[in-house]
Design a protein around this motif. Sequence first.
Motif, short mmCIF file in Angstrom:
data_model
loop_
_atom_site.label_atom_id
_atom_site.label_comp_id
_atom_site.label_asym_id
_atom_site.label_seq_id
_atom_site.Cartn_x
_atom_site.Cartn_y
_atom_site.Cartn_z
N ARG A 1 0.82 -1.22 0.00
CA ARG A 1 0.00 0.00 0.00
C ARG A 1 0.86 1.26 0.00
O ARG A 1 0.33 2.35 0.26
CB ARG A 1 -0.95 -0.03 1.20
N GLU A 2 2.16 1.12 -0.27
CA GLU A 2 3.10 2.25 -0.34
C GLU A 2 3.41 2.88 1.01
O GLU A 2 3.99 3.95 1.09
CB GLU A 2 2.61 3.34 -1.31
N ARG A 3 3.02 2.22 2.10
CA ARG A 3 3.34 2.74 3.43
C ARG A 3 4.78 2.37 3.78
O ARG A 3 5.32 1.36 3.31
CB ARG A 3 2.39 2.17 4.48
N GLU B 1 6.09 -7.24 0.39
CA GLU B 1 4.69 -7.63 0.41
C GLU B 1 4.49 -8.87 1.26
O GLU B 1 3.39 -9.42 1.30
CB GLU B 1 4.19 -7.81 -1.02
N THR C 1 1.93 6.02 6.19
CA THR C 1 1.95 6.73 4.92
C THR C 1 3.01 7.82 5.01
O THR C 1 3.46 8.18 6.11
CB THR C 1 0.59 7.38 4.62
#
Length: 185
Positions: free
Chosen positions: A57-59, A135, A152
């Motif tokens: 989730r790009e965090r 992941e 984030t």
Amino acid sequence: MSDTSSLPPEPEGLLSADEIIDIVDEHDRVVGQSPRGVAYERGLRHRCAFILVRDARERIFVHRRTARKLVFPSLYDMFVGGVVGAGESYDETALREAEEELGVRGLPRPEPLFRFLYEDGPRAWWSAVYQVRCELPVSPQVEEVAWHTFLTEDELTARLPEWEWVPDGLEAYRRLLAWRADGGR
């Protein structure tokens, strides 16, 4: 420098202070070797790898270091990573340290971004900055990580003035933001 003799041994039986590392000059050329604890005590220039880890989730993976760390104990960090061992490359260290600290196997090879010389008074080390996507479910190494979460970029930015960060990681993050703003050059 804190006394490490009262700390319990690490799983491999050696304190990280006993690990042999390469000592480098101002141009990042190896000029000798030393136990890590001696290098820290004497302010000998060495090498480190910093890996920014993002999830699907790009965090960004953020953690608080354990109290038993030789340098910057109990501070927050937005990078995983560590000292380059004697004869080891930055790339080897980046993958090894990321997998160890995250508690995963089969991580993609971290992407090298840039290097810089971190200097803070008597402390100095060449710092190679990487990024990698993880992941896999993480199970951080308890000897290294006291607490962790994924944030984030906005959440991380909001916590920069609130939490006490490791100074080298904070400098690496500032340089990463500048590097990105400059188009990754």
